[in-house]
Design a protein around this motif. Structure first.
Motif, mmCIF file in Angstrom:
data_model
loop_
_atom_site.group_PDB
_atom_site.id
_atom_site.type_symbol
_atom_site.label_atom_id
_atom_site.label_comp_id
_atom_site.label_asym_id
_atom_site.label_seq_id
_atom_site.Cartn_x
_atom_site.Cartn_y
_atom_site.Cartn_z
ATOM 1 N N VAL A 103 0.992 -1.267 -0.153
ATOM 2 C CA VAL A 103 0.054 -0.114 0.180
ATOM 3 C C VAL A 103 0.786 1.200 0.186
ATOM 4 O O VAL A 103 1.917 1.331 0.699
ATOM 5 C CB VAL A 103 -1.035 0.169 1.175
ATOM 6 C CG1 VAL A 103 -1.596 1.487 1.182
ATOM 7 C CG2 VAL A 103 -1.928 -0.999 1.167
ATOM 8 N N ASP A 266 -13.202 7.606 0.579
ATOM 9 C CA ASP A 266 -12.521 6.726 1.582
ATOM 10 C C ASP A 266 -11.064 7.071 1.711
ATOM 11 O O ASP A 266 -10.219 6.242 2.232
ATOM 12 C CB ASP A 266 -12.748 5.162 1.231
ATOM 13 C CG ASP A 266 -12.454 4.982 0.015
ATOM 14 O OD1 ASP A 266 -11.631 5.511 -0.677
ATOM 15 O OD2 ASP A 266 -12.573 3.807 -0.416
ATOM 16 N N ARG A 268 -9.027 6.960 -0.835
ATOM 17 C CA ARG A 268 -8.439 5.959 -1.784
ATOM 18 C C ARG A 268 -8.101 6.959 -3.050
ATOM 19 O O ARG A 268 -8.914 7.606 -3.479
ATOM 20 C CB ARG A 268 -8.970 4.682 -2.195
ATOM 21 C CG ARG A 268 -8.300 3.574 -3.123
ATOM 22 C CD ARG A 268 -8.762 2.472 -3.403
ATOM 23 N NE ARG A 268 -10.071 2.153 -2.633
ATOM 24 C CZ ARG A 268 -10.041 0.827 -1.949
ATOM 25 N NH1 ARG A 268 -9.301 -0.008 -2.157
ATOM 26 N NH2 ARG A 268 -11.115 0.785 -1.198
ATOM 27 N N ASP A 273 -6.160 0.769 -6.432
ATOM 28 C CA ASP A 273 -6.691 -0.174 -5.654
ATOM 29 C C ASP A 273 -5.868 0.073 -4.146
ATOM 30 O O ASP A 273 -6.388 -0.190 -3.149
ATOM 31 C CB ASP A 273 -6.745 -1.480 -6.113
ATOM 32 C CG ASP A 273 -7.434 -2.359 -4.877
ATOM 33 O OD1 ASP A 273 -8.705 -2.130 -4.361
ATOM 34 O OD2 ASP A 273 -6.791 -3.435 -4.329
ATOM 35 N N ASP A 274 -4.806 0.446 -4.208
ATOM 36 C CA ASP A 274 -3.709 0.245 -3.167
ATOM 37 C C ASP A 274 -3.115 1.545 -2.987
ATOM 38 O O ASP A 274 -1.908 1.536 -2.430
ATOM 39 C CB ASP A 274 -2.741 -0.917 -3.472
ATOM 40 C CG ASP A 274 -2.148 -1.008 -4.942
ATOM 41 O OD1 ASP A 274 -2.157 0.178 -5.610
ATOM 42 O OD2 ASP A 274 -1.806 -2.134 -5.321
ATOM 43 N N PHE A 276 -3.373 5.457 -1.435
ATOM 44 C CA PHE A 276 -4.328 6.301 -0.616
ATOM 45 C C PHE A 276 -3.413 7.703 -0.612
ATOM 46 O O PHE A 276 -2.247 7.911 -0.931
ATOM 47 C CB PHE A 276 -4.701 5.780 0.726
ATOM 48 C CG PHE A 276 -5.274 4.700 0.818
ATOM 49 C CD1 PHE A 276 -6.559 4.510 1.068
ATOM 50 C CD2 PHE A 276 -4.782 3.300 0.575
ATOM 51 C CE1 PHE A 276 -7.364 3.469 0.959
ATOM 52 C CE2 PHE A 276 -5.677 2.206 0.466
ATOM 53 C CZ PHE A 276 -6.805 2.226 1.150
ATOM 54 N N ASN A 302 -8.473 2.588 7.462
ATOM 55 C CA ASN A 302 -8.825 2.257 6.298
ATOM 56 C C ASN A 302 -8.103 1.173 5.425
ATOM 57 O O ASN A 302 -8.128 0.265 4.865
ATOM 58 C CB ASN A 302 -9.402 3.387 5.196
ATOM 59 C CG ASN A 302 -10.668 3.800 5.472
ATOM 60 O OD1 ASN A 302 -11.286 3.378 6.318
ATOM 61 N ND2 ASN A 302 -11.057 5.069 4.818
ATOM 62 N N ILE A 303 -6.348 1.818 5.758
ATOM 63 C CA ILE A 303 -5.632 0.837 5.068
ATOM 64 C C ILE A 303 -5.646 -0.685 5.859
ATOM 65 O O ILE A 303 -5.432 -1.645 5.026
ATOM 66 C CB ILE A 303 -4.368 1.379 5.276
ATOM 67 C CG1 ILE A 303 -4.187 2.676 4.361
ATOM 68 C CG2 ILE A 303 -3.168 0.432 5.128
ATOM 69 C CD1 ILE A 303 -2.912 3.567 4.569
ATOM 70 N N HIS A 306 -8.510 -2.273 4.314
ATOM 71 C CA HIS A 306 -8.100 -2.722 2.904
ATOM 72 C C HIS A 306 -7.426 -3.982 3.018
ATOM 73 O O HIS A 306 -7.928 -4.919 2.009
ATOM 74 C CB HIS A 306 -7.445 -1.397 2.262
ATOM 75 C CG HIS A 306 -6.884 -2.051 0.977
ATOM 76 N ND1 HIS A 306 -7.257 -2.218 -0.095
ATOM 77 C CD2 HIS A 306 -5.398 -2.117 0.695
ATOM 78 C CE1 HIS A 306 -6.741 -2.550 -1.234
ATOM 79 N NE2 HIS A 306 -5.431 -2.514 -0.696
ATOM 80 N N GLY A 309 -9.711 -6.780 3.632
ATOM 81 C CA GLY A 309 -10.777 -7.250 2.787
ATOM 82 C C GLY A 309 -11.884 -6.706 3.462
ATOM 83 O O GLY A 309 -13.037 -7.284 2.960
ATOM 84 N N LEU A 312 -14.456 0.085 3.951
ATOM 85 C CA LEU A 312 -13.520 1.335 4.262
ATOM 86 C C LEU A 312 -14.749 2.498 4.929
ATOM 87 O O LEU A 312 -15.847 2.549 4.199
ATOM 88 C CB LEU A 312 -12.743 1.738 3.269
ATOM 89 C CG LEU A 312 -11.441 1.184 2.975
ATOM 90 C CD1 LEU A 312 -11.771 -0.360 2.817
ATOM 91 C CD2 LEU A 312 -10.808 1.625 1.834
#
Length: 370
Positions: A103, A266, A268, A273-274, A276, A302-303, A306, A309, A312
């Motif tokens: 991330v 959120d 992101r 997808d990964d 932020f 949130n991380i 994420h 799974g 968020l």
């Protein structure tokens, strides 16, 4: 089992706090152009009383207890490979390096005047720049401050407090400064400025020379596009809010038309997808308020969600600015709520309660003594 790796690109106020919240759960690598936190907060105190400012806003990373499990890299970012999940870094030694991530957090902030710069700096260079600005203002008998935001207002007030014999003037373009604060905030702050003898000049919009980045304290008279005579002073501090996002290392498709990072609620980065983003670099709302409203805790949560799974949470921007404007004064710290009402931490509580318990212990999770 190998823990996920989170690379935090930028260790300013927001990035540092995000790294602190994550370090006990994942492997954190923080990349910073400075070897310490060099906060963008409290410009007025930084210029007028740099030693006092440095105690709370210029802090080596190894003093943060909750960063003990993290690794910090002193260098500047040169690019990102979104498919390979790597960022490029130019190290302080001049060599090139890559950092892999599961991330990525973009928290590289903005360039603003001479006090928020993305340049690679050693501790000696940071300290020299702090001293140089202070000494230039100390030698001036008259100082103009140009700008209508909190940085300009704080600068004028603190300079006039530290040097009551100097002529300090604040020039701003509108009817009143602090246009994003509740009107009651300016009513209170105006009295504070009047008590300190700051001359207020409304309706003055400065002519900014081509190519001038407001990155130094100037000595030339200031010209006005609004028709007033030029204003001369021994020194002029430019705090006009011409921020530029530090995003030259990112692909253009991640950025909005002004160069800020596009994010979903959120936090992101849109289209990824990964990745932020947080802080002044993230286009969360018109005033990019994730930098000032403790979004770091939400982002860390949130991380982790994420990576697990899980759903968020969303960042909800406040409607207006709140917080301190002038910083710590002799009679304490005045903090304004969103409705414009003020409450004060008395002077005795700053070093005995606010800084050691609320800030260093509560917000940062423990900060070692220098």
């Amino acid at each position: 089992m190998t823990r996920p790796r989170v690379v935090v690109a930028g260790l300013g106020d927001s990035g540092l706090l995000t790294a602190i919240h994550l370090a006990r759960y994942v492997d954190v690598v923080g990349i910073s152009a400075k070897s310490a936190l060099v906060s963008g907060q409290e410009l007025g105190t930084r210029l007028a009383r740099p030693d006092q400012w440095a105690r709370d806003y210029y802090v080596p990373f190894d003093r943060y207890r909750r960063l003990d499990g993290a690794r910090t890299v002193h260098g500047t970012l040169t690019g990102v490979d979104l498919e390979a999940r790597t960022v490029g870094v130019r190290l302080a030694s001049g060599s090139a390096s890559e950092e892999a991530y599961d991330v990525l957090v973009v928290s590289t902030g903005v360039t603003n005047g001479f006090w928020r710069r993305p340049d690679l700096q050693s501790a000696d260079e940071v300290e020299a720049s702090l001293d140089a600005a202070h000494q230039q203002l100390a030698a001036a008998s008259s100082i103009n401050v140009v700008g209508g935001g909190a940085a300009a207002v704080s600068t004028a007030a603190n300079l006039a407090t530290t040097w009551p014999d100097k002529l300090v003037a604040l020039y701003f373009p509108g009817d009143r400064p602090l246009p994003r604060h509740h009107p009651a905030v300016w009513t209170t702050v105006e009295r504070r400025l009047a008590d300190r003898g700051v001359a207020l000049h409304a309706g003055h919009r400065a002519v900014v020379p081509d190519g001038f980045a407001c990155d130094r304290i100037t000595t030339e008279p200031v010209e006005w596009s609004t028709g007033q005579p030029a204003a001369a002073a021994d020194a002029t501090v430019w705090a006009i809010g011409r921020v530029r996002p530090n995003t030259g290392w990112l692909p253009p498709e991640l950025l909005d038309d002004d160069g800020f990072v596009r994010v979903s609620p959120d936090l992101r980065v849109v289209g990824t997808d990964d990745v932020f983003a947080i802080g002044d670099v993230a286009a969360t709302d018109p005033i990019r308020s994730s930098a000032r409203n403790r979004a770091d805790k939400l982002l860390a949560k949130n991380i982790r969600a994420h990576l697990a799974g899980k759903p968020l949470g969303e960042f909800k921007a406040p409607r207006g600015r709140w917080g301190s404007v002038l910083g710590v004064q002799d009679n304490g710290l005045e903090v304004f709520a969103p409705n414009g009402k003020a409450f004060r931490f008395p002077a005795w509580s700053i070093d005995s309660v606010l800084q050691p318990w609320i800030v260093r212990r509560g917000i940062y999770g423990g900060v070692r003594r220098p």
